[in-house]
Design an enzyme around this catalytic site. Structure first.
Site, PDB file in Angstrom:
ATOM      1  N   GLU A  61      -5.554 -10.783  -1.211  1.00  0.00           N
ATOM      2  CA  GLU A  61      -6.316 -10.577   0.039  1.00  0.00           C
ATOM      3  C   GLU A  61      -7.826 -10.609  -0.210  1.00  0.00           C
ATOM      4  OE1 GLU A  61      -4.883  -7.285   2.418  1.00  0.00           O
ATOM      5  OE2 GLU A  61      -2.838  -7.542   1.720  1.00  0.00           O
ATOM      6  N   GLU A  88       0.807  -1.236   0.000  1.00  0.00           N
ATOM      7  CA  GLU A  88       0.000   0.000   0.000  1.00  0.00           C
ATOM      8  C   GLU A  88       0.835   1.279   0.000  1.00  0.00           C
ATOM      9  OE1 GLU A  88      -2.768  -0.604   3.242  1.00  0.00           O
ATOM     10  OE2 GLU A  88      -3.883  -2.073   2.103  1.00  0.00           O
TER      11      GLU A  88
HETATM   12  C1  GLA Z   1      -4.516  -4.467   4.295  1.00  0.00           C
HETATM   13  C2  GLA Z   1      -3.212  -5.165   4.634  1.00  0.00           C
HETATM   14  C3  GLA Z   1      -3.393  -6.427   5.360  1.00  0.00           C
HETATM   15  C4  GLA Z   1      -4.528  -6.445   6.360  1.00  0.00           C
HETATM   16  C5  GLA Z   1      -5.756  -5.776   5.824  1.00  0.00           C
HETATM   17  C6  GLA Z   1      -6.842  -5.630   6.847  1.00  0.00           C
HETATM   18  O1  GLA Z   1      -5.155  -4.968   3.209  1.00  0.00           O
HETATM   19  O2  GLA Z   1      -2.445  -5.429   3.501  1.00  0.00           O
HETATM   20  O3  GLA Z   1      -2.192  -6.752   5.978  1.00  0.00           O
HETATM   21  O4  GLA Z   1      -4.130  -5.969   7.578  1.00  0.00           O
HETATM   22  O5  GLA Z   1      -5.421  -4.481   5.358  1.00  0.00           O
HETATM   23  O6  GLA Z   1      -6.464  -4.834   7.901  1.00  0.00           O
END
Ligand code: GLA
Length: 343
Positions: free
Chosen positions: A261, A155
């Site tokens: 994710e 991110e």
């Molecule tokens: C982001 C992060 C993850 C996780 C999610 C939810 O997507 O990459 O590590 O912590 O947030 O909090």
């Protein structure tokens, strides 16, 4: 006579139950994923391994594990001169013992950083590059040969520019390039990824990432792939055509793509209709994974609704994973399996 008949029925049911269980094991996601050369993964915490149903489902259905939090700075490097590998080690050991690969997550993130680090901000006497290099070197060395792929940077972007994170402010935009090089130097065999959210479609953020990555590759900076997170909400569905076009342009740069994710949160009461809609989105995502050789992994952010971060953080009981709280597969599970098992 009645007694005999009753026993016969019990036996029949019982033997069929066993068959169902055998079938499930034999036809797990993991088994089909292996046949298609796909990594099917999930994010976990070490404590969850103590839940027998969780551990059994994990071993049976998945071949790829991401430590959900235990490799983040706040957990692994909470004191300046000490590292705490315990929790992450438990996960890595479990994965290797069960022939699974590990996705290291993450070497750099703007959240869940330790107090000691944040306190250094604006201190002109501090060499921030040394601190970051030392962290990366120590963690990557510890897991050398054990972690298959690293989310080196998580991110790093905000809309159409760099996010003004701790490292951006203290090192400058080069921190990305440097982190990739330090990671590669420590473990040349690990695959290196940049992972981000809301880059799945063609939009200003993915355009910015595309330019950034193009530039890194033109300078021979080590980078193997991009992680598309896919944290979705049922009501904000994606434009799948745009997602596919976006995937194609990153693949054309010679990169791999991982879905890292995935979860599809639903709001309000859970209805059959919502479950079906959710399953259809999962299916569409798996179709993309199956279609492109270099889209190599599909990871859900949590195994069962029982432990999802969405339940913890937003108190929403319907975080949209593929197993419910009792570890029963949902419709989405069957839909992705349907695609995985295609020739
Ligand atoms: C982001 C992060 C993850 C996780 C999610 C939810 O997507 O990459 O590590 O912590 O947030 O909090």
């Amino acid at each position: 006579m009645f007694k005999k008949f009753f026993c016969f029925i019990i036996l029949l049911v019982f033997s069929n139950c066993n068959k169902i269980i055998d079938n499930t094991e034999d036809k797990s996601l993991r088994k089909y994923a292996k046949n298609s050369n796909i990594l099917i993964g999930t994010a976990i915490e070490s404590i969850q391994l103590e839940d027998i149903k969780f551990a059994e489902t994990l071993k049976r259905e998945f071949n790829y594990i991401t430590p959900e939090n235990s490799m983040k700075w706040g957990f692994i490097h909470s004191k300046r001169y000490e590292f705490d590998f315990d929790r992450a080690d438990k996960i890595v050991d479990f994965a290797l013992k069960n022939n699974m690969k590990v996705r290291g997550h993450t070497l750099i993130w703007h959240i869940e950083n330790p107090e000691w680090l944040l306190k250094l901000e604006n201190d002109t006497s501090v060499n921030f590059e040394n601190i970051l290099a030392y962290h990366i070197k120590t963690v990557v060395k510890h897991y050398k040969g054990k972690v298959y792929a690293w989310d080196v940077i998580n991110e790093a972007l905000e809309y159409n520019r760099y996010k003004e994170t701790f490292w951006y402010k203290n090192i400058g935009e080069d921190y990305i390039e440097k982190a990739l090089k330090w990671t590669h130097k420590e473990d040349p065999n690990a695959k290196l990824f940049i992972n981000d959210n809301m880059i799945e479609e063609i939009n200003p953020k993915s355009d910015f990432l595309y330019e950034l990555v193009n530039n890194l590759l033109s300078k021979n900076v080590p980078l193997d792939g991009i992680g598309f997170q896919f944290h979705l909400k049922l009501n904000n569905s994606l434009d799948m055509e745009s997602v596919e076009k976006n995937i194609k342009r990153f693949l054309e740069l010679g990169l791999e793509i991982n879905f890292t994710e995935v979860d599809i949160e639903t709001e309000g009461e859970l209805t059959e209709e919502k479950l079906e809609k959710q399953a259809t989105i999962y299916k569409k995502l798996m179709i993309l994974v199956k279609k492109y050789d270099k889209v190599t992994a599909f990871t859900t952010w949590g195994l069962s609704d029982k432990y999802s971060w969405i339940v913890r953080e937003y108190d929403n009981k319907n975080p949209g994973l593929i197993f419910d709280e009792e570890f029963n597969p949902k419709l989405a599970y069957y839909k992705i399996k349907e695609i995985l098992q295609l020739p």
